[in-house]
Design an enzyme around this catalytic site. Structure first.
Site, short mmCIF file in Angstrom:
data_model
loop_
_atom_site.label_atom_id
_atom_site.label_comp_id
_atom_site.label_asym_id
_atom_site.label_seq_id
_atom_site.Cartn_x
_atom_site.Cartn_y
_atom_site.Cartn_z
N ASP A 50 0.75 -1.32 -0.02
CA ASP A 50 -0.07 0.01 -0.05
C ASP A 50 0.84 1.16 -0.03
O ASP A 50 1.37 1.88 0.94
CB ASP A 50 -1.15 0.14 0.96
CG ASP A 50 -2.11 -1.08 1.36
OD1 ASP A 50 -2.43 -1.25 -0.07
OD2 ASP A 50 -2.30 -1.62 2.16
N ASP A 84 -5.05 -6.08 -6.94
CA ASP A 84 -6.37 -5.74 -6.32
C ASP A 84 -7.01 -4.66 -6.75
O ASP A 84 -7.00 -3.41 -6.27
CB ASP A 84 -6.19 -5.44 -4.67
CG ASP A 84 -7.33 -5.45 -3.92
OD1 ASP A 84 -8.40 -5.83 -4.46
OD2 ASP A 84 -7.06 -4.87 -2.63
N LEU A 85 -7.51 -4.66 -8.09
CA LEU A 85 -8.19 -3.44 -8.70
C LEU A 85 -9.71 -3.45 -8.44
O LEU A 85 -10.37 -2.41 -8.82
CB LEU A 85 -7.92 -3.47 -9.93
CG LEU A 85 -6.71 -3.58 -10.59
CD1 LEU A 85 -6.33 -3.29 -12.16
CD2 LEU A 85 -5.77 -2.16 -10.16
N LYS A 86 -10.14 -4.29 -7.87
CA LYS A 86 -11.91 -4.25 -7.54
C LYS A 86 -12.62 -3.74 -8.72
O LYS A 86 -13.25 -2.78 -8.71
CB LYS A 86 -12.06 -3.41 -6.17
CG LYS A 86 -11.41 -3.94 -5.11
CD LYS A 86 -11.62 -3.40 -3.74
CE LYS A 86 -10.92 -3.81 -2.44
NZ LYS A 86 -9.70 -3.63 -2.30
N LYS A 116 0.42 -8.15 -2.90
CA LYS A 116 -0.76 -7.56 -3.30
C LYS A 116 -0.51 -5.97 -3.84
O LYS A 116 0.14 -5.33 -3.18
CB LYS A 116 -1.91 -7.40 -2.34
CG LYS A 116 -3.19 -6.91 -2.84
CD LYS A 116 -4.19 -7.04 -1.70
CE LYS A 116 -4.43 -5.84 -0.79
NZ LYS A 116 -5.01 -4.73 -1.13
N THR A 124 -16.55 -4.78 -20.16
CA THR A 124 -15.38 -3.93 -19.85
C THR A 124 -14.49 -4.73 -18.84
O THR A 124 -13.37 -4.87 -18.68
CB THR A 124 -15.56 -2.84 -19.03
OG1 THR A 124 -16.47 -1.85 -20.23
CG2 THR A 124 -14.52 -1.78 -18.58
N GLY A 133 -0.77 -5.92 5.55
CA GLY A 133 0.11 -4.86 5.12
C GLY A 133 0.76 -3.98 6.29
O GLY A 133 1.84 -4.50 6.66
N ARG A 134 -0.12 -3.25 7.00
CA ARG A 134 0.73 -2.57 8.07
C ARG A 134 1.31 -3.43 9.27
O ARG A 134 2.52 -2.97 9.86
CB ARG A 134 -0.31 -1.43 8.76
CG ARG A 134 -0.37 -0.41 7.86
CD ARG A 134 -1.67 0.47 8.39
NE ARG A 134 -2.92 -0.17 8.07
CZ ARG A 134 -4.03 0.44 7.99
NH1 ARG A 134 -4.44 1.55 8.40
NH2 ARG A 134 -5.40 -0.49 7.70
O1 C5P Z 1 -3.26 -5.13 6.99
P1 C5P Z 1 -3.51 -3.64 6.52
O2 C5P Z 1 -4.81 -3.27 7.19
O3 C5P Z 1 -2.75 -2.76 6.48
O4 C5P Z 1 -4.17 -3.99 5.05
C1 C5P Z 1 -5.17 -3.22 4.37
C2 C5P Z 1 -4.92 -4.16 2.80
O5 C5P Z 1 -6.16 -4.85 3.03
C3 C5P Z 1 -5.59 -2.94 2.17
O6 C5P Z 1 -4.46 -3.16 0.84
C4 C5P Z 1 -6.85 -2.85 1.83
O7 C5P Z 1 -7.19 -2.75 0.39
C5 C5P Z 1 -7.13 -4.65 1.80
N1 C5P Z 1 -8.46 -4.90 2.32
C6 C5P Z 1 -8.98 -4.62 3.54
N2 C5P Z 1 -10.42 -4.80 3.72
C7 C5P Z 1 -11.21 -5.52 2.87
C8 C5P Z 1 -10.58 -5.85 1.72
C9 C5P Z 1 -9.22 -5.53 1.48
O8 C5P Z 1 -8.58 -4.03 4.19
N3 C5P Z 1 -12.46 -5.91 3.05
#
Ligand code: C5P
Length: 212
Positions: A11, A60-62, A33, A69, A196-197
């Site tokens: 991210d 992760d383009l949702k 991701k 398209t 992520g974090r």
């Molecule tokens: O682990 P952290 O909270 O930092 O990660 C967030 C990641 O998870 C982001 O890339 C976010 O797009 C993804 N995400 C989310 N909740 C969802 C789907 C994806 O937090 N329902």
């Protein structure tokens, strides 16, 4: 040591921001991701570079658009090397089906329900998520992004369950409410988790000690 079933969420705007983590995580976790922020800033080269370095890439383009398209964008994502791609289930069964029918075996499609992990959960939202996931199943796509609270119910519908909102016991929750630990998500039945974090904050622990 076996590869941990984790996608590291990149991210940020540039791949460079994650150089240290990517070096340490290579061979330790399953994949990375790439989200809207990086893909918008760096474009396909971010995916191509990661593929050249041997990573499995979850794009992760949702996607949320008309069938033609969504289907065409899925083909483009496969062409640049994405291994997994997210599509909003709200695009409709026809769009999901079109994407699935026209894709190659190389890319797996993951449905996303509009009900996100940062929302608090109640029975009504659970039912809405299940309805979405049943539509995704009927369309033939491979799996879903599934919040921790819904993994058990979703196992009856999909094998390929990818769960975000993961925190270690010691982490702060940040903006995530429907969270669980890596161990618990895997025990409940997630095939992969997205972190992520929590990876950024606990890199050495994840590399050396986390066992999943
Ligand atoms: O682990 P952290 O909270 O930092 O990660 C967030 C990641 O998870 C982001 O890339 C976010 O797009 C993804 N995400 C989310 N909740 C969802 C789907 C994806 O937090 N329902």
């Amino acid at each position: 040591m076996s590869v941990k079933p984790i996608f590291f969420a990149l991210d940020g705007k540039e791949l460079n921001e994650f150089r240290e983590e990517l070096e340490k995580l290579k061979g330790v976790i399953y994949g990375v991701k790439v989200g809207l922020e990086m893909f918008t800033a760096e474009g396909p080269s971010s995916v191509e570079k990661l593929k050249n370095d041997g990573w499995k890439v979850f794009l992760d383009l949702k996607l949320h658009d008309i069938p033609n398209t969504v289907q065409a964008a899925t083909v483009s994502a496969a062409n640049i090397g994405a291994d997994y791609l997210t599509i909003h289930i709200a695009s409709g069964k026809e769009a999901l089906h079109a994407a699935n029918e026209n894709k190659t075996e190389d890319i797996k499609l993951l449905g996303v329900s509009s009900v996100l992990t940062s929302k608090a959960y109640d029975e009504e939202t659970s039912r809405a998520v299940e309805r979405d996931f049943l539509v995704a199943k009927e369309s033939g796509i491979d799996g879903v992004i599934c919040p921790a609270s819904e993994i058990e119910a979703t196992k009856k519908i999909f094998d390929l369950i990818v769960t975000p909102g993961i925190r270690l016991e010691s982490d702060s929750k940040d903006d995530q409410r429907n969270i669980t630990t890596p161990e618990k998500a895997i025990e409940l039945g997630a095939k992969y988790i997205v972190m992520g974090r929590s990876i950024k904050n606990n890199l050495d622990y994840i590399v050396e000690r986390l066992e999943i």
